[in-house]
Design an enzyme around this catalytic site. Sequence first.
Site, short mmCIF file in Angstrom:
data_model
loop_
_atom_site.label_atom_id
_atom_site.label_comp_id
_atom_site.label_asym_id
_atom_site.label_seq_id
_atom_site.Cartn_x
_atom_site.Cartn_y
_atom_site.Cartn_z
N GLN A 1 28.08 42.88 -20.45
CA GLN A 1 26.94 42.99 -19.54
C GLN A 1 25.62 43.04 -20.31
O GLN A 1 24.56 42.95 -19.71
CB GLN A 1 27.06 44.27 -18.70
CG GLN A 1 28.22 44.26 -17.72
CD GLN A 1 28.41 45.61 -17.05
OE1 GLN A 1 29.45 46.24 -17.23
NE2 GLN A 1 27.44 46.07 -16.29
N PHE B 1 31.62 46.47 -14.07
CA PHE B 1 31.45 47.76 -13.38
C PHE B 1 30.77 48.81 -14.25
O PHE B 1 30.93 50.00 -14.01
CB PHE B 1 32.80 48.28 -12.88
CG PHE B 1 33.69 47.23 -12.25
CD1 PHE B 1 33.26 46.57 -11.11
CD2 PHE B 1 34.91 46.88 -12.81
CE1 PHE B 1 34.05 45.60 -10.53
CE2 PHE B 1 35.70 45.90 -12.23
CZ PHE B 1 35.27 45.25 -11.09
N GLU C 1 28.72 47.50 -20.41
CA GLU C 1 27.29 47.61 -20.70
C GLU C 1 27.10 47.93 -22.18
O GLU C 1 26.37 47.23 -22.88
CB GLU C 1 26.65 48.69 -19.82
CG GLU C 1 25.14 48.76 -20.02
CD GLU C 1 24.44 49.65 -19.00
OE1 GLU C 1 25.00 49.93 -17.93
OE2 GLU C 1 23.30 50.07 -19.28
N ARG D 1 20.11 60.25 -13.90
CA ARG D 1 20.27 59.70 -12.55
C ARG D 1 20.95 60.71 -11.63
O ARG D 1 20.67 60.76 -10.43
CB ARG D 1 21.05 58.37 -12.60
CG ARG D 1 21.09 57.65 -11.26
CD ARG D 1 21.52 56.21 -11.38
NE ARG D 1 20.43 55.31 -11.74
CZ ARG D 1 19.63 54.68 -10.87
NH1 ARG D 1 19.82 54.83 -9.57
NH2 ARG D 1 18.67 53.89 -11.29
N ARG E 1 29.46 51.95 -12.32
CA ARG E 1 28.90 51.74 -10.98
C ARG E 1 28.51 53.06 -10.29
O ARG E 1 29.38 53.85 -9.91
CB ARG E 1 29.97 51.02 -10.16
CG ARG E 1 29.45 50.25 -8.98
CD ARG E 1 30.61 49.51 -8.34
NE ARG E 1 30.14 48.43 -7.48
CZ ARG E 1 30.95 47.51 -6.94
NH1 ARG E 1 32.24 47.53 -7.17
NH2 ARG E 1 30.48 46.56 -6.17
N PHE F 1 26.52 55.36 -11.85
CA PHE F 1 25.80 55.86 -13.02
C PHE F 1 25.29 57.28 -12.82
O PHE F 1 24.10 57.55 -12.98
CB PHE F 1 24.62 54.90 -13.26
CG PHE F 1 24.11 54.85 -14.68
CD1 PHE F 1 24.81 54.18 -15.67
CD2 PHE F 1 22.90 55.45 -15.03
CE1 PHE F 1 24.32 54.11 -16.96
CE2 PHE F 1 22.41 55.39 -16.33
CZ PHE F 1 23.13 54.70 -17.29
N ALA G 1 22.48 48.71 -13.04
CA ALA G 1 21.58 49.44 -12.14
C ALA G 1 21.32 48.68 -10.84
O ALA G 1 20.30 48.87 -10.20
CB ALA G 1 20.25 49.76 -12.85
N GLU H 1 25.70 48.92 -6.56
CA GLU H 1 26.24 50.26 -6.70
C GLU H 1 26.37 51.08 -5.42
O GLU H 1 27.33 51.82 -5.25
CB GLU H 1 25.38 51.04 -7.72
CG GLU H 1 25.47 50.46 -9.11
CD GLU H 1 24.46 51.09 -10.06
OE1 GLU H 1 24.88 51.92 -10.88
OE2 GLU H 1 23.27 50.77 -9.96
#
Lengths: 498, 809
Positions: free
Chosen positions: B206, B237, B241, B319, B351, B353, B530, B741
């Site tokens: 990703q 997902f 990342e 988050r 997903r 986060f 995100a 998400e």
Amino acid sequence: MTHSAPTRDHVVLWVNGRRHEVRGADTVLTLSAFLRTRLHLTGTKTACDEGDCGACTVVVRGRVAGSWDAIPVDSCIRFVFQCDGQAFETVEGLAAGGTLTPVQQAMVECHGSQCGYCTPGFVMTLSAVHEQARQAGTPAEAIDWPVELAGNLCRCTGYAPILEAGSVALRCRDAPRPLPLANRDTIAAESAQRRRDMLDLEVALPARCHIRRPATMEQALDLLATHPSAVVIAGGTDIAVDLHHGTPMPAAWLDLSGLEALAELSWVNSAVNAGARVLRLGALATWEAVRLACREACPEFAALLARFGGPQIRHVGTVGGNIVTGSSIADALPFLVVMGAECEVASARARRTVGIEAFIAGGGLAPDELLVAVRLPLPAPYELLQLAKVSRRNDLDIATVGGAFRMTVNGGVITAATVAVGGVAATVVRLPQTEAWLTGRPFTPATFAEAGNRAVGEITPWSDVRGSADYRRQLIRGLLRRFAALHTSHASDGAPRL
Amino acid sequence: MMDTAKTTGGVVGTPVPHESAVGHVTGTADYVADIPASVDELVVGFVGSPVASGRLVGVDIEGARAVPGVVAILTAADVPGALYFGPIVADEPILAQDEVLYVGQPVVVLAAETAEALARARDLVRIQVEPSKPILTIDHALTQQRFLGAPRRIVRGDPVAAMAAAPHRLTGVFHSLGQEHFYFESQAVLACPGEDGLLVVHASTQGPTELQHVVARTLGLGMHQVVVSCRRMGGGFGGKETQGCLPAAMAALVAHRTGRPARLVYGRAEDMRSTGKRHAYRTEWEVGFDGDGTILSYRVAFQSDGGASTDLSPSVLERSLLHADNAYHLPDVEIRGQVCFTNHASSTAFRGFGGPQALAVMEHVLREITAHLQGLPRPHGTAAPEVLDVQRRNLYRRGAGQTTPYGQSVEATRLPEIVELLAERSDYQARLVRITAQNPEDPRWLRGLALVPVKFGISFVSGFMNQANAMVHLFTDGTIQVSCGGTEMGQGLYTKVRQLVADAFGLPLTQVRVMPTSTEKSHNTTPTAASAGTDLNGAAALQASHLIRERLAALAATTFAVADPALSPDLAAIVFADGQVMDSRRPGKAIPLSDLATKAWLARIDLGARGFYTTPGISYDYATGRGSPFYYYAQGATVAEVRVDRFTGEVTVPRADILIDVGRSINPGVDRGQVIGGFVQGMGWVTGECLVYDDAGVLLTDAPATYKIPAVSDLPEDLRLDFYQSPDAVGTVVGSKAVGEPPLMHAIAVWAAIKHALSAVSPQAASRLRLPATGEEILRALAHGEQPRALDEDWPHSATMARWPRASV
């Protein structure tokens, strides 16, 4: 030893209509590895390599009663030598002419793919379902999609678009064939002949590995007598997973799949109870065949078998393999135990019959013996039956606890009770003290609550990844209490169904 | 930028198939493992730490070296550049050097001519470790004071005083477990050495730029010597990342060292053991409220299991802090957070986060408030509030000047309308009455019903990450190649970009091709994450398209005017449609776009453009915990009904109604897939997906045989999805909204419905339910509810969260 059938030292199989001869070490590759690395057919994906996700699904084609059967199987837990004489379709074979098949078209239009990695597997399973339905004239509404697709996992779509694609494809009546199968006539002629050959493969890996596939029962028993340490393989769905997890390649295999007579299902008379229905299951009968045979004869068992692996496993896994492996969490065993199934065993020396309990308790097979068939009496209409499999996920999972509860109730009193449970002891076990407590007592919640107390004293559960020992005890209590709850009409204040 | 030329009709807003759908269904869509091998390619594997914690004493590779076909065996000493990497703090080694920090942590990289030789060599590597006592739980980390990063805090008003003054107070500890991504394509990378020190890396990632950066640093190269390319992933997902960095560095190390192409494809168990997962959370909460259930003060402290290195954990935690409110106004509030160090593979993006963990706590708390009020004696003739009443009282509303705890306005909220519309469409009240009456009568099933609203902030909280670039190339035959920094993991980014660009030029989809994402074309990008992939990259691609279109429109205006002296050149009259370009005042005189493109080329007009987009108007001050970090909020709500077998704890979901605002959908088919897929993935997190470790920190659920993602029969029997059409305009690309998400968090409704079902047995049983609600967890909660005192000793301060499935042994 006399061999009437010709002996062959290589594997013959067909992929998308094309014939391949395979020799040497490649014969012990998994089919998925063979497709991907030898034929460079990388459309077939492997995501788990142990038959638990269906991404590697391919379709086996076989000529059955004049039409072409279509069976989805997991190619990651099938060895090339097991594929001898068989024809396969992979995802590359479908749109060979450049036109998408109805299943492919519907998957495209219904947004049935997102990341696409599980998609070839779904397409193959759906194509097999479509082909079977087309041949049988089954309408889309009559397909039990969750059962048909239980062997395929998807992490992206949430399945809804795939289910829609299945229905849409099935309504597409005048479209091209779901599965093409090129060169069908040539293949039909040769494959039937090849399946009857004796297979004798010697492979250097570099350790030597000898694979033999006898063509007759006599050959099989002779070979076992002379090679008692050979690993006997039927469907192979367990051993292939073991090998993936590091079990060393056996030095000798005995592949029983050439013994077609052992796959038969038949109704026989009961030796002890005239008129009772007894199903004789050949040791090589697949669980899918048993499920279909039991749909009307014993719906409870058929429902349990619908959760036995997915179709890809049920079409391959055999009655004999399941019983001889004898796992404590084998789905079918508790039922076989409460019904008092009997195992027919054969060797080059003799034939004998042994009760299922004794068989799984360790009195099973001598090194030179094979399980030939199982005689399974089915319950009488007046008997109460609960077959349970409790697992973390409903489908495509291994039981945390399994159980079969069989009872006769007369005038609100339990007159006979048989209970067998799995996942709470080293093997599937009967619970004699629980049975004794139940027998003669009124059919009340209190009776079953106390039966639960007795039952947990009879089991020796452990804690593992599927659940703690406490949870397993709770489940055994719960299943007994649920039996009472499900059959409240039989309570001592109600009239039993007779 | 001027953009006066118009297109008509078009494919934006229509459910065109995924751009790779035909490739998917024919098996011709290639992933990294499918790229044909070159003759000298090496197969790469690694050997990981056998223990969770200890001092690395030695590595014996002599046996492995002797295996024929083994070409390279590398350890930390062989890393020519930086040994440590990390997106926030460079504290994760490419290969363990002096200590090992989790089971499966790569220690030795091997490369061989064949997979068979690699397997034999791997078995012969001996890693000697002096083991030390690992930290395997959040509680253990707390007692040892082992943390990653600084503690975080957002506070508004005087929550302590407000708490003390509140008529009612409740407190508790809530636990949620992690989640394995279970992307179907495991981590996979192919590193190919090129001439003059160039390294081309094909990776399932990703974050191509992040990989490029890590590979270059590891090898001591400049970023200009590394190209990272990704055509597609077989699922991400969040698990790709940062988690692709380690395998990429290992393969790159081999390629760099040997000068040969090197491919590393993780096996499933290897992937599940050695890569990060969703963070497990332990959350302490305290709430003060009035007799109607209106929250007066909320104090919450999130402690996350960050694993063995920092990775993205501080961002995930932030988050959580920013979603502690979910959709509810918290007048006086204190939100704290801390990432705990444990000897697990470093927890990472997944997903949501950090959002799901925070939302679950808030929904739990609202139900605890309700249960508390229902247990109080009421004045005659007054009914105790239901959960939905309490939710309504606290829901953010417009026109009241409300802001989030961090001070962002919620004036655009449509949640009050969404909740009422959904309650009505799902027949919530009548079903609640029916279920409440049914439960005591039903011998087997406990039914439960829950509505959960979801508000989710869209934008990276780290402001600098909200940027994207894209490149559009128009060829002289009127066809287009477009590429962007965003990656395709199945979510449909490429499909949406293709639609946007096709419409920008009035071209049929077939004329537009999305090219693989590559750092050669899109550099200095941020990961596709995100939920912002389309917002950012779609806008960049559109901007590039408009640049080219403006140039073409000017040429066309002149051309039409020259041909027809009655016309004055007017850019605003130029229309791109159906592969043609015309002056709307002379529609009969259209010319094919290909002709115009050729004409432009001959006139030396640039037919390529690069678009660059940054999200406007966002800001957030970490120091004060104040700001408006989100461009907008995704919003929606779900009603779920469950059926729980009271004897076995087995759960089915008879019905779920989802209402979600995706704005003006670019592709309703793709968005529907994202919503249902995300929801079912969330169902897995809240029900059957349960990570189990042994006492030594070995992940036992390392295969689909033991880790159970939802199967087809777990899908709600009756699943109804509606898109809410918000009347508000949002400044995103063509007014579409993020969809990646938020749907996952809608599945918290399933967990809340299970909690509701258990409340039919006793409030204590419901109160004790943790997340995920596996069958075992449900029976445990029910048993505790029956025997409130006997089993209460370590609850809610359970010491072994990460292992709780085994805790009752």
